[in-house]
Design a protein around this motif. Structure first.
Motif, PDB file in Angstrom:
ATOM      1  N   LEU A   1     -36.573  26.629  -8.500  1.00 40.54           N
ATOM      2  CA  LEU A   1     -37.050  25.268  -8.753  1.00 40.54           C
ATOM      3  C   LEU A   1     -38.365  25.288  -9.502  1.00 40.54           C
ATOM      4  O   LEU A   1     -38.602  24.480 -10.404  1.00 40.54           O
ATOM      5  CB  LEU A   1     -37.196  24.516  -7.423  1.00 40.54           C
ATOM      6  CG  LEU A   1     -37.476  23.031  -7.529  1.00 40.54           C
ATOM      7  CD1 LEU A   1     -36.348  22.344  -8.259  1.00 40.54           C
ATOM      8  CD2 LEU A   1     -37.646  22.429  -6.155  1.00 40.54           C
TER       9      LEU A   1
ATOM     10  N   ASN B   1     -38.762  23.569 -13.037  1.00 37.38           N
ATOM     11  CA  ASN B   1     -39.723  22.491 -13.286  1.00 37.38           C
ATOM     12  C   ASN B   1     -40.628  22.828 -14.449  1.00 37.38           C
ATOM     13  O   ASN B   1     -40.999  21.954 -15.234  1.00 37.38           O
ATOM     14  CB  ASN B   1     -40.538  22.211 -12.025  1.00 37.38           C
ATOM     15  CG  ASN B   1     -39.771  21.373 -11.035  1.00 37.38           C
ATOM     16  OD1 ASN B   1     -38.786  20.745 -11.394  1.00 37.38           O
ATOM     17  ND2 ASN B   1     -40.217  21.356  -9.804  1.00 37.38           N
TER      18      ASN B   1
ATOM     19  N   THR C   1     -38.766  13.300  -8.135  1.00 37.24           N
ATOM     20  CA  THR C   1     -38.000  14.050  -9.135  1.00 37.24           C
ATOM     21  C   THR C   1     -36.514  14.010  -8.862  1.00 37.24           C
ATOM     22  O   THR C   1     -35.722  14.437  -9.689  1.00 37.24           O
ATOM     23  CB  THR C   1     -38.432  15.521  -9.155  1.00 37.24           C
ATOM     24  OG1 THR C   1     -38.262  16.048  -7.845  1.00 37.24           O
ATOM     25  CG2 THR C   1     -39.875  15.662  -9.566  1.00 37.24           C
TER      26      THR C   1
ATOM     27  N   GLU D   1     -29.889  17.780  -8.338  1.00 44.00           N
ATOM     28  CA  GLU D   1     -30.801  16.692  -8.650  1.00 44.00           C
ATOM     29  C   GLU D   1     -30.005  15.409  -8.817  1.00 44.00           C
ATOM     30  O   GLU D   1     -28.888  15.407  -9.333  1.00 44.00           O
ATOM     31  CB  GLU D   1     -31.628  17.007  -9.902  1.00 44.00           C
ATOM     32  CG  GLU D   1     -30.936  16.775 -11.213  1.00 44.00           C
ATOM     33  CD  GLU D   1     -31.848  16.971 -12.395  1.00 44.00           C
ATOM     34  OE1 GLU D   1     -33.053  16.672 -12.286  1.00 44.00           O
ATOM     35  OE2 GLU D   1     -31.356  17.411 -13.432  1.00 44.00           O
TER      36      GLU D   1
ATOM     37  N   THR E   1     -34.956  15.745  -6.547  1.00 43.27           N
ATOM     38  CA  THR E   1     -34.462  17.087  -6.194  1.00 43.27           C
ATOM     39  C   THR E   1     -33.995  17.082  -4.747  1.00 43.27           C
ATOM     40  O   THR E   1     -34.665  16.549  -3.869  1.00 43.27           O
ATOM     41  CB  THR E   1     -35.584  18.113  -6.359  1.00 43.27           C
ATOM     42  OG1 THR E   1     -36.170  17.927  -7.645  1.00 43.27           O
ATOM     43  CG2 THR E   1     -35.040  19.509  -6.257  1.00 43.27           C
TER      44      THR E   1
END
Lengths: 164, 119
Positions: free
Chosen positions: A114, A118, A62, A12, A64
């Motif tokens: 993921l 999250n 985000t 990230e 990512t």
């Protein structure tokens, strides 16, 4: 030799500057990572890691990022990720760093991780909320994200964090 | 009769020693010892990056007249050093080449070279 094995590195992008988010693109990120590998591991490392190197998935909201490389050179890639210090696009340079979250053998395992990650991040954001309306916002987005028969759009991994 | 025992240690030496010679075909200024070490580190940095340049390489002896030297490197870094020396092509924009004459995990073995025996 049966098949080529790949490693998928989930990372990230963390940055203090909110404008950095708009310059997170697959091409700029790929160039930044390759430049870092060239600096840290030289021509040999760059050639090794570039064999099957792509940015497979990118989420600018985000931050990512999913990178793919060969199984033989994933250690070179992972060791060079901390040396990415800024992202450059359109003449603008934003300082940032990459956090490695997970290294998996397939995209499916990275996706499973993921989703789990999250979920925990949303819970943590809910705990760190300062104002009541932020709390309401997050709760609303949590409750609205659910897999139902009709809505095929909403998935667990596309959740927006309501604070930003 | 006494029992005979043989012990074989594979890859036990921690350093490898290389006798190298730098070939500079044009007759220009010769590098001194510090510049020679800088050249070796530059070669490592080009091929293997910062990680390669940080490899602990020592120049044990250096002769400016013949441009030959004895290098010592940690055994795990021998491949990196040798490949970097092979692929170095330029010193200060002059064509150059490294020739590796001898290599051994023991420094004593570099004292004699059977290739230069006069029979």
């Amino acid at each position: 030799m049966v098949r080529f094995k790949n490693r998928y590195v989930l990372a990230e992008v963390v940055s203090e500057d909110p404008r950095c988010r708009q310059c997170i693109e697959d091409r700029t990120l790929g160039l930044a990572v390759r430049d870092a590998i060239a600096r840290v591991h030289g021509d040999y490392g760059l050639a090794c890691c570039s064999i099957s190197f792509t940015v497979k998935y990118l989420n600018a909201y985000t931050g990512t990022v999913l990178l793919r490389c060969r199984k033989d050179s994933y250690r070179l890639l992972c060791s060079a990720l901390p040396f990415v210090r800024y992202l450059e696009s359109r003449g603008q340079r934003y300082p940032c760093f990459l956090n490695t979250l997970h290294v998996g053998g397939t995209i499916r395992t990275c996706q499973k991780f993921l989703i789990q990650y999250n979920r925990t991040q949303l819970l943590r954001l809910l705990q760190n909320c300062t104002t009541e309306e932020e709390r309401q916002c997050i709760q609303k987005s949590l409750l609205s994200c659910s897999l139902t028969e009709e809505q095929s759009q909403s998935g667990d991994e596309e959740e927006d964090d309501g604070t930003e | 009769a006494a029992a005979f025992e043989r012990r074989v240690l594979r890859r036990a030496a921690e350093h490898h020693y290389l006798r190298v010679r730098l070939e500079l075909p044009d007759g220009g200024a010769r590098p001194n010892a510090a510049q020679f070490k800088q050249l070796v580190v530059t070669a490592l940095r080009e091929l293997h990056g910062e990680v390669g340049a940080a490899l602990p390489v020592d120049v044990l002896t250096y002769e400016e007249k013949t441009l030959s030297a004895i290098l010592r490197v940690i055994s795990s870094g021998l491949v990196k050093l040798w490949s970097a020396l092979t692929l170095l092509g330029f010193y200060q924009n002059r064509r150059c080449a490294f020739r590796v004459l001898q290599t051994s995990p023991f420094l004593l073995a570099l004292s004699g070279n059977s290739r230069e025996l006069v029979l």
